[in-house]
Design an enzyme around this catalytic site. Structure first.
Site, PDB file in Angstrom:
ATOM      1  N   LYS A  63       5.356  -1.668  16.291  1.00 38.17           N
ATOM      2  CA  LYS A  63       4.065  -1.014  16.544  1.00 38.17           C
ATOM      3  C   LYS A  63       2.880  -1.942  16.305  1.00 38.17           C
ATOM      4  CE  LYS A  63       3.912   1.021  11.885  1.00 38.17           C
ATOM      5  NZ  LYS A  63       5.294   0.673  11.493  1.00 38.17           N
ATOM      6  N   HIS A 191       6.758   3.351   1.946  1.00 43.65           N
ATOM      7  CA  HIS A 191       5.742   2.444   2.498  1.00 43.65           C
ATOM      8  C   HIS A 191       4.505   2.558   1.615  1.00 43.65           C
ATOM      9  CE1 HIS A 191       3.263   0.147   5.179  1.00 43.65           C
ATOM     10  NE2 HIS A 191       4.192   0.101   6.122  1.00 43.65           N
ATOM     11  N   GLU A 268       9.901  -3.843   6.413  1.00 46.61           N
ATOM     12  CA  GLU A 268       9.343  -3.621   7.756  1.00 46.61           C
ATOM     13  C   GLU A 268       8.019  -4.371   7.908  1.00 46.61           C
ATOM     14  OE1 GLU A 268       8.962   0.582   7.772  1.00 46.61           O
ATOM     15  OE2 GLU A 268      11.114   0.947   7.607  1.00 46.61           O
TER      16      GLU A 268
END
Length: 407
Positions: A63, A191, A268
Protein backbone atom coordinates in the site's frame (compact mmCIF):
# COMPACT_ATOMS: atom_id res chain seq x y z
CA UNK A 1 12.86 -2.00 -21.02
CA UNK A 2 10.28 0.76 -20.69
CA UNK A 3 11.16 4.20 -21.95
CA UNK A 4 10.97 5.62 -18.41
CA UNK A 5 13.84 3.49 -17.06
CA UNK A 6 17.13 5.42 -16.92
CA UNK A 7 20.35 3.50 -16.33
CA UNK A 8 22.70 5.74 -14.37
CA UNK A 9 26.17 6.29 -15.75
CA UNK A 10 29.38 6.10 -13.70
CA UNK A 11 29.19 8.62 -10.87
CA UNK A 12 25.73 9.81 -11.91
CA UNK A 13 23.06 10.25 -9.24
CA UNK A 14 19.28 10.45 -9.31
CA UNK A 15 19.51 14.06 -8.05
CA UNK A 16 21.51 14.94 -11.18
CA UNK A 17 18.76 13.37 -13.27
CA UNK A 18 16.22 15.62 -11.49
CA UNK A 19 18.22 18.77 -12.27
CA UNK A 20 18.77 17.70 -15.87
CA UNK A 21 15.05 17.06 -16.32
CA UNK A 22 14.23 20.48 -14.81
CA UNK A 23 16.53 22.14 -17.32
CA UNK A 24 15.02 20.22 -20.24
CA UNK A 25 11.45 21.13 -19.26
CA UNK A 26 12.36 24.76 -18.62
CA UNK A 27 13.99 25.05 -22.06
CA UNK A 28 10.78 23.72 -23.61
CA UNK A 29 8.64 25.99 -21.38
CA UNK A 30 6.78 22.83 -20.40
CA UNK A 31 7.06 22.70 -16.60
CA UNK A 32 4.83 19.81 -15.56
CA UNK A 33 5.52 18.19 -12.16
CA UNK A 34 7.49 14.97 -12.10
CA UNK A 35 9.26 12.55 -9.78
CA UNK A 36 12.52 10.67 -10.16
CA UNK A 37 12.80 7.32 -8.41
CA UNK A 38 16.19 5.86 -7.47
CA UNK A 39 15.47 2.14 -7.34
CA UNK A 40 18.94 1.44 -6.01
CA UNK A 41 17.88 2.87 -2.66
CA UNK A 42 15.58 -0.14 -2.22
CA UNK A 43 18.58 -2.46 -2.19
CA UNK A 44 20.46 -0.39 0.38
CA UNK A 45 17.40 -0.06 2.65
CA UNK A 46 16.81 -3.80 2.44
CA UNK A 47 20.39 -4.44 3.51
CA UNK A 48 20.10 -2.02 6.45
CA UNK A 49 16.83 -3.61 7.59
CA UNK A 50 18.17 -7.16 7.49
CA UNK A 51 21.39 -6.25 9.29
CA UNK A 52 19.61 -4.31 12.05
CA UNK A 53 16.84 -6.90 12.58
CA UNK A 54 18.43 -10.25 11.67
CA UNK A 55 15.59 -12.32 13.12
CA UNK A 56 12.84 -10.40 11.33
CA UNK A 57 11.71 -11.30 7.80
CA UNK A 58 10.43 -8.22 5.91
CA UNK A 59 7.01 -8.40 4.22
CA UNK A 60 6.96 -5.20 2.16
CA UNK A 61 3.70 -3.21 2.60
CA UNK A 62 2.39 -2.81 -0.96
CA UNK A 63 0.00 0.00 0.00
CA UNK A 64 2.93 2.35 0.60
CA UNK A 65 4.09 2.35 -3.03
CA UNK A 66 2.68 -0.16 -5.50
CA UNK A 67 4.76 0.86 -8.52
CA UNK A 68 5.40 -2.25 -10.65
CA UNK A 69 9.11 -1.40 -10.72
CA UNK A 70 9.30 -0.97 -6.96
CA UNK A 71 7.55 -4.31 -6.45
CA UNK A 72 9.76 -6.01 -9.02
CA UNK A 73 12.95 -4.79 -7.32
CA UNK A 74 11.68 -5.68 -3.84
CA UNK A 75 10.75 -9.17 -5.05
CA UNK A 76 14.19 -9.62 -6.63
CA UNK A 77 15.76 -8.72 -3.28
CA UNK A 78 13.96 -11.69 -1.74
CA UNK A 79 11.37 -9.99 0.45
CA UNK A 80 7.85 -11.20 1.05
CA UNK A 81 4.75 -9.00 0.82
CA UNK A 82 1.97 -7.50 2.94
CA UNK A 83 -1.18 -7.07 0.83
CA UNK A 84 -4.42 -5.40 1.82
CA UNK A 85 -6.77 -5.99 -1.13
CA UNK A 86 -7.50 -8.28 -4.05
CA UNK A 87 -5.80 -5.89 -6.47
CA UNK A 88 -2.61 -5.94 -4.39
CA UNK A 89 -2.75 -9.74 -4.18
CA UNK A 90 -3.07 -9.95 -7.96
CA UNK A 91 -0.22 -7.54 -8.47
CA UNK A 92 2.17 -9.48 -6.26
CA UNK A 93 1.13 -12.93 -7.49
CA UNK A 94 1.66 -11.77 -11.08
CA UNK A 95 5.35 -11.28 -10.24
CA UNK A 96 5.65 -14.99 -9.52
CA UNK A 97 5.73 -14.51 -5.75
CA UNK A 98 4.75 -17.69 -3.91
CA UNK A 99 1.43 -17.48 -1.98
CA UNK A 100 3.33 -18.54 1.15
CA UNK A 101 5.34 -15.29 0.90
CA UNK A 102 2.23 -13.12 1.29
CA UNK A 103 0.29 -12.03 4.35
CA UNK A 104 -3.18 -10.67 3.66
CA UNK A 105 -2.88 -8.13 6.46
CA UNK A 106 -6.25 -6.41 6.37
CA UNK A 107 -8.46 -7.46 9.30
CA UNK A 108 -11.65 -6.50 7.40
CA UNK A 109 -12.00 -8.31 4.08
CA UNK A 110 -14.89 -8.49 1.59
CA UNK A 111 -16.17 -12.01 0.98
CA UNK A 112 -15.11 -11.94 -2.68
CA UNK A 113 -11.54 -11.02 -1.65
CA UNK A 114 -11.48 -13.91 0.82
CA UNK A 115 -12.63 -16.26 -1.91
CA UNK A 116 -9.89 -14.95 -4.22
CA UNK A 117 -7.26 -15.53 -1.52
CA UNK A 118 -8.56 -19.06 -0.99
CA UNK A 119 -8.46 -19.86 -4.74
CA UNK A 120 -4.88 -18.63 -4.96
CA UNK A 121 -3.74 -20.38 -1.74
CA UNK A 122 -2.90 -17.19 0.16
CA UNK A 123 -3.40 -18.62 3.61
CA UNK A 124 -1.74 -16.19 6.03
CA UNK A 125 -4.12 -13.40 7.03
CA UNK A 126 -5.09 -11.21 9.97
CA UNK A 127 -8.35 -10.82 11.88
CA UNK A 128 -9.54 -8.86 14.93
CA UNK A 129 -13.25 -9.67 15.30
CA UNK A 130 -15.68 -12.55 15.65
CA UNK A 131 -17.53 -11.45 12.53
CA UNK A 132 -14.35 -11.85 10.50
CA UNK A 133 -13.90 -15.36 11.85
CA UNK A 134 -17.40 -16.28 10.67
CA UNK A 135 -16.58 -15.13 7.13
CA UNK A 136 -13.26 -16.95 7.10
CA UNK A 137 -14.83 -20.20 8.35
CA UNK A 138 -17.30 -20.12 5.47
CA UNK A 139 -15.10 -18.90 2.63
CA UNK A 140 -11.48 -19.72 3.52
CA UNK A 141 -11.44 -22.43 6.22
CA UNK A 142 -7.82 -23.41 5.46
CA UNK A 143 -6.52 -19.96 6.31
CA UNK A 144 -3.66 -19.58 8.79
CA UNK A 145 -4.92 -16.77 11.00
CA UNK A 146 -3.02 -14.08 12.85
CA UNK A 147 -4.84 -12.20 15.63
CA UNK A 148 -4.18 -8.47 15.37
CA UNK A 149 -3.92 -6.81 18.77
CA UNK A 150 -4.85 -3.28 19.78
CA UNK A 151 -1.77 -1.15 20.48
CA UNK A 152 -1.36 2.21 22.18
CA UNK A 153 -0.16 4.20 19.15
CA UNK A 154 -1.39 7.70 20.01
CA UNK A 155 2.16 9.09 19.79
CA UNK A 156 2.58 7.94 16.17
CA UNK A 157 2.15 10.40 13.31
CA UNK A 158 -0.50 8.17 11.74
CA UNK A 159 -2.21 6.06 14.46
CA UNK A 160 -4.17 2.99 13.37
CA UNK A 161 -5.57 1.35 16.51
CA UNK A 162 -8.77 3.41 16.52
CA UNK A 163 -9.74 1.30 13.51
CA UNK A 164 -7.95 -2.02 13.94
CA UNK A 165 -6.92 -4.38 16.71
CA UNK A 166 -8.60 -6.62 19.30
CA UNK A 167 -8.73 -5.29 22.86
CA UNK A 168 -7.36 -7.27 25.80
CA UNK A 169 -10.87 -8.12 26.99
CA UNK A 170 -11.86 -10.05 23.83
CA UNK A 171 -8.61 -11.78 22.87
CA UNK A 172 -9.20 -15.07 24.67
CA UNK A 173 -12.80 -15.16 23.45
CA UNK A 174 -11.65 -14.72 19.84
CA UNK A 175 -9.09 -17.49 20.20
CA UNK A 176 -11.75 -19.86 21.55
CA UNK A 177 -14.22 -18.86 18.83
CA UNK A 178 -11.64 -19.63 16.14
CA UNK A 179 -11.02 -23.05 17.71
CA UNK A 180 -14.73 -23.81 17.89
CA UNK A 181 -15.08 -22.88 14.19
CA UNK A 182 -12.24 -25.25 13.28
CA UNK A 183 -9.90 -22.41 12.30
CA UNK A 184 -6.16 -22.35 12.95
CA UNK A 185 -4.71 -19.29 14.68
CA UNK A 186 -0.95 -19.43 14.20
CA UNK A 187 0.17 -16.17 15.77
CA UNK A 188 -0.35 -12.53 16.62
CA UNK A 189 0.30 -9.17 15.00
CA UNK A 190 0.22 -5.50 15.90
CA UNK A 191 1.03 -2.14 14.37
CA UNK A 192 2.43 0.72 16.44
CA UNK A 193 1.24 3.28 13.87
CA UNK A 194 2.95 4.72 10.84
CA UNK A 195 5.97 6.88 11.69
CA UNK A 196 6.13 5.65 15.28
CA UNK A 197 7.66 8.28 17.56
CA UNK A 198 8.28 6.07 20.61
CA UNK A 199 10.27 2.83 20.12
CA UNK A 200 9.16 1.60 23.55
CA UNK A 201 5.70 0.96 22.06
CA UNK A 202 7.26 -2.10 20.40
CA UNK A 203 8.41 -3.38 23.81
CA UNK A 204 4.91 -3.29 25.31
CA UNK A 205 3.28 -4.71 22.18
CA UNK A 206 5.71 -7.63 21.99
CA UNK A 207 5.11 -8.37 25.68
CA UNK A 208 1.35 -8.38 25.03
CA UNK A 209 1.87 -10.81 22.15
CA UNK A 210 3.71 -13.18 24.45
CA UNK A 211 0.69 -13.30 26.77
CA UNK A 212 -1.64 -13.94 23.84
CA UNK A 213 0.65 -16.74 22.63
CA UNK A 214 0.13 -18.42 26.00
CA UNK A 215 -3.63 -17.86 25.74
CA UNK A 216 -3.67 -19.37 22.25
CA UNK A 217 -1.68 -22.42 23.23
CA UNK A 218 -3.91 -22.82 26.25
CA UNK A 219 -6.98 -23.26 24.04
CA UNK A 220 -5.26 -25.54 21.51
CA UNK A 221 -3.69 -23.32 18.83
CA UNK A 222 -0.17 -23.92 17.53
CA UNK A 223 1.18 -20.38 17.96
CA UNK A 224 4.36 -19.98 15.93
CA UNK A 225 4.30 -16.57 14.15
CA UNK A 226 4.85 -13.04 15.46
CA UNK A 227 4.15 -10.09 13.14
CA UNK A 228 5.54 -6.82 14.55
CA UNK A 229 3.93 -4.71 11.80
CA UNK A 230 5.39 -1.45 10.51
CA UNK A 231 5.98 2.03 11.84
CA UNK A 232 9.69 2.21 10.97
CA UNK A 233 10.97 5.68 9.97
CA UNK A 234 11.84 6.20 6.33
CA UNK A 235 12.98 9.77 5.70
CA UNK A 236 16.60 10.78 6.09
CA UNK A 237 17.24 12.22 9.56
CA UNK A 238 13.97 10.86 10.97
CA UNK A 239 13.51 10.75 14.71
CA UNK A 240 13.71 8.32 16.36
CA UNK A 241 16.57 6.71 14.42
CA UNK A 242 15.86 3.30 12.93
CA UNK A 243 18.97 1.83 14.54
CA UNK A 244 17.72 2.83 18.02
CA UNK A 245 14.30 1.36 17.25
CA UNK A 246 15.92 -1.87 16.06
CA UNK A 247 17.89 -2.22 19.30
CA UNK A 248 14.68 -1.86 21.32
CA UNK A 249 12.92 -4.47 19.18
CA UNK A 250 15.81 -6.94 19.37
CA UNK A 251 15.91 -6.62 23.15
CA UNK A 252 12.14 -7.22 23.44
CA UNK A 253 12.33 -10.25 21.14
CA UNK A 254 15.23 -11.70 23.14
CA UNK A 255 13.22 -11.30 26.35
CA UNK A 256 9.81 -12.53 25.24
CA UNK A 257 10.51 -14.67 22.15
CA UNK A 258 14.10 -15.98 22.42
CA UNK A 259 15.43 -17.79 19.37
CA UNK A 260 15.19 -21.21 21.02
CA UNK A 261 11.38 -20.92 21.01
CA UNK A 262 11.47 -21.29 17.22
CA UNK A 263 8.90 -18.52 16.70
CA UNK A 264 9.04 -16.98 13.23
CA UNK A 265 9.15 -13.17 13.33
CA UNK A 266 8.03 -11.00 10.42
CA UNK A 267 7.43 -7.27 9.91
CA UNK A 268 5.57 -5.08 7.42
CA UNK A 269 7.96 -2.24 6.49
CA UNK A 270 6.73 0.16 3.82
CA UNK A 271 7.83 3.74 4.46
CA UNK A 272 11.25 2.48 5.58
CA UNK A 273 11.92 0.97 2.15
CA UNK A 274 10.49 3.57 -0.21
CA UNK A 275 10.30 7.01 1.42
CA UNK A 276 13.78 8.02 0.25
CA UNK A 277 13.40 6.46 -3.20
CA UNK A 278 11.53 9.35 -4.89
CA UNK A 279 12.30 13.03 -5.34
CA UNK A 280 9.52 15.35 -6.54
CA UNK A 281 10.05 18.46 -8.64
CA UNK A 282 7.20 21.01 -8.82
CA UNK A 283 6.84 24.40 -10.42
CA UNK A 284 5.38 27.71 -9.24
CA UNK A 285 2.53 28.57 -11.61
CA UNK A 286 1.20 31.66 -9.80
CA UNK A 287 2.06 33.95 -6.92
CA UNK A 288 0.37 36.46 -4.64
CA UNK A 289 1.77 38.76 -1.96
CA UNK A 290 -0.41 39.53 1.08
CA UNK A 291 0.19 42.31 3.59
CA UNK A 292 -0.43 41.02 7.10
CA UNK A 293 -1.37 43.19 10.13
CA UNK A 294 1.73 44.99 11.31
CA UNK A 295 3.08 45.36 7.79
CA UNK A 296 4.45 41.83 7.46
CA UNK A 297 4.48 40.25 3.99
CA UNK A 298 3.19 36.75 3.43
CA UNK A 299 3.62 35.06 0.07
CA UNK A 300 1.15 32.64 -1.48
CA UNK A 301 2.68 30.32 -4.03
CA UNK A 302 0.49 28.23 -6.31
CA UNK A 303 2.19 24.97 -7.31
CA UNK A 304 1.31 22.60 -10.15
CA UNK A 305 1.03 19.66 -7.72
CA UNK A 306 -0.86 19.55 -4.44
CA UNK A 307 -3.13 17.77 -1.98
CA UNK A 308 -4.99 15.88 -4.70
CA UNK A 309 -1.71 14.74 -6.21
CA UNK A 310 1.43 13.48 -4.53
CA UNK A 311 1.07 15.65 -1.41
CA UNK A 312 -2.21 14.23 -0.08
CA UNK A 313 -0.71 12.50 2.94
CA UNK A 314 1.33 15.51 4.04
CA UNK A 315 -1.59 17.53 5.39
CA UNK A 316 -1.59 15.01 8.25
CA UNK A 317 2.06 15.54 9.13
CA UNK A 318 2.69 17.81 12.15
CA UNK A 319 5.62 19.70 10.60
CA UNK A 320 5.66 20.99 6.99
CA UNK A 321 8.57 20.09 4.76
CA UNK A 322 10.79 22.91 3.50
CA UNK A 323 11.62 22.35 -0.17
CA UNK A 324 14.93 22.88 -1.93
CA UNK A 325 14.78 25.98 -4.13
CA UNK A 326 16.28 25.42 -7.59
CA UNK A 327 17.52 28.94 -8.12
CA UNK A 328 20.82 30.75 -7.69
CA UNK A 329 20.87 34.00 -5.72
CA UNK A 330 23.65 36.57 -5.80
CA UNK A 331 23.52 36.92 -2.01
CA UNK A 332 21.71 35.54 1.00
CA UNK A 333 18.01 36.29 0.66
CA UNK A 334 15.51 37.12 3.40
CA UNK A 335 12.77 34.57 3.90
CA UNK A 336 9.04 35.11 4.29
CA UNK A 337 6.17 33.02 5.66
CA UNK A 338 4.70 31.22 2.65
CA UNK A 339 1.66 29.09 1.98
CA UNK A 340 2.01 26.52 -0.77
CA UNK A 341 -1.27 25.92 -2.58
CA UNK A 342 -1.95 23.16 -5.09
CA UNK A 343 -3.36 23.82 -8.58
CA UNK A 344 -7.04 22.88 -8.14
CA UNK A 345 -9.98 25.18 -7.39
CA UNK A 346 -10.41 23.72 -3.90
CA UNK A 347 -9.32 26.25 -1.26
CA UNK A 348 -8.24 23.33 0.93
CA UNK A 349 -5.76 22.18 -1.71
CA UNK A 350 -2.57 22.96 0.20
CA UNK A 351 0.70 21.09 0.41
CA UNK A 352 0.90 21.58 4.20
CA UNK A 353 -1.32 22.95 6.94
CA UNK A 354 1.29 25.42 8.21
CA UNK A 355 3.46 28.04 6.58
CA UNK A 356 7.01 27.43 5.40
CA UNK A 357 9.84 29.97 5.30
CA UNK A 358 11.11 30.63 1.77
CA UNK A 359 12.80 33.48 -0.09
CA UNK A 360 10.74 35.48 -2.56
CA UNK A 361 10.46 33.44 -5.73
CA UNK A 362 9.00 33.96 -9.19
CA UNK A 363 6.48 32.23 -11.38
CA UNK A 364 8.33 29.50 -13.25
CA UNK A 365 10.75 28.68 -10.42
CA UNK A 366 11.22 25.07 -9.37
CA UNK A 367 11.04 23.45 -5.93
CA UNK A 368 12.45 20.01 -5.07
CA UNK A 369 11.05 17.75 -2.34
CA UNK A 370 13.21 14.75 -1.37
CA UNK A 371 11.85 11.61 0.34
CA UNK A 372 8.58 11.49 -1.60
CA UNK A 373 8.34 7.75 -2.18
CA UNK A 374 5.84 6.80 0.54
CA UNK A 375 2.05 7.23 0.16
CA UNK A 376 2.41 9.74 -2.69
CA UNK A 377 1.72 8.26 -6.13
CA UNK A 378 -0.64 5.65 -4.64
CA UNK A 379 -2.87 8.43 -3.26
CA UNK A 380 -2.85 10.69 -6.33
CA UNK A 381 -6.07 11.53 -8.16
CA UNK A 382 -7.08 13.46 -11.27
CA UNK A 383 -9.38 15.89 -9.46
CA UNK A 384 -10.14 19.01 -11.49
CA UNK A 385 -8.42 17.43 -14.50
CA UNK A 386 -4.88 17.69 -13.14
CA UNK A 387 -2.89 14.57 -14.00
CA UNK A 388 -0.59 12.92 -11.45
CA UNK A 389 3.09 13.72 -11.64
CA UNK A 390 4.99 11.53 -14.10
CA UNK A 391 7.62 9.21 -12.64
CA UNK A 392 11.05 8.52 -14.14
CA UNK A 393 12.86 5.45 -12.77
CA UNK A 394 16.62 5.22 -12.43
CA UNK A 395 18.87 2.33 -11.53
CA UNK A 396 22.53 1.42 -11.58
CA UNK A 397 23.80 -1.24 -14.03
CA UNK A 398 24.26 -3.80 -11.22
CA UNK A 399 20.60 -3.58 -10.23
CA UNK A 400 19.53 -3.82 -13.84
CA UNK A 401 21.55 -7.03 -14.17
CA UNK A 402 19.87 -8.41 -11.05
CA UNK A 403 16.43 -7.73 -12.50
CA UNK A 404 17.32 -9.23 -15.86
CA UNK A 405 18.40 -12.48 -14.22
CA UNK A 406 15.64 -12.65 -11.59
CA UNK A 407 13.00 -15.34 -12.16
Amino acid sequence: WPKGIITLGPGESARQVVLKKIQELSDLDHRDPFMVADLGILASRHQVFCQALPRVSPFYAVKCNNSPWVLRVVAALGTSFDCASQVELKQVLSLGVAPSCIIYANPCKPVSYLQYAARHRVQLQTFDSEEELTKVAQHHPKARLVLRLWTNDRESTFPLSAKFGASLEVREHLLKSARDLGLAVVGTSFHVGSSCQNPQKFTQAIANCRRVFEMGRGVGHDMSLLDIGGGFPGEEGSKPEFEKMARVINAALAQHFPEETGVEVIAEPGRFYVASVCTAAVNIIAKKAVLEPGGYRKLLYYINEGHYGTFRVFLREPVPRTPIVVKEFCSEQPTFPCILYGPTCDAGDKLFMDEVQLPELDVGDWLIFPSMGAYTSVMSSTFNGFLPASIHYTMEPALRSLLETAP
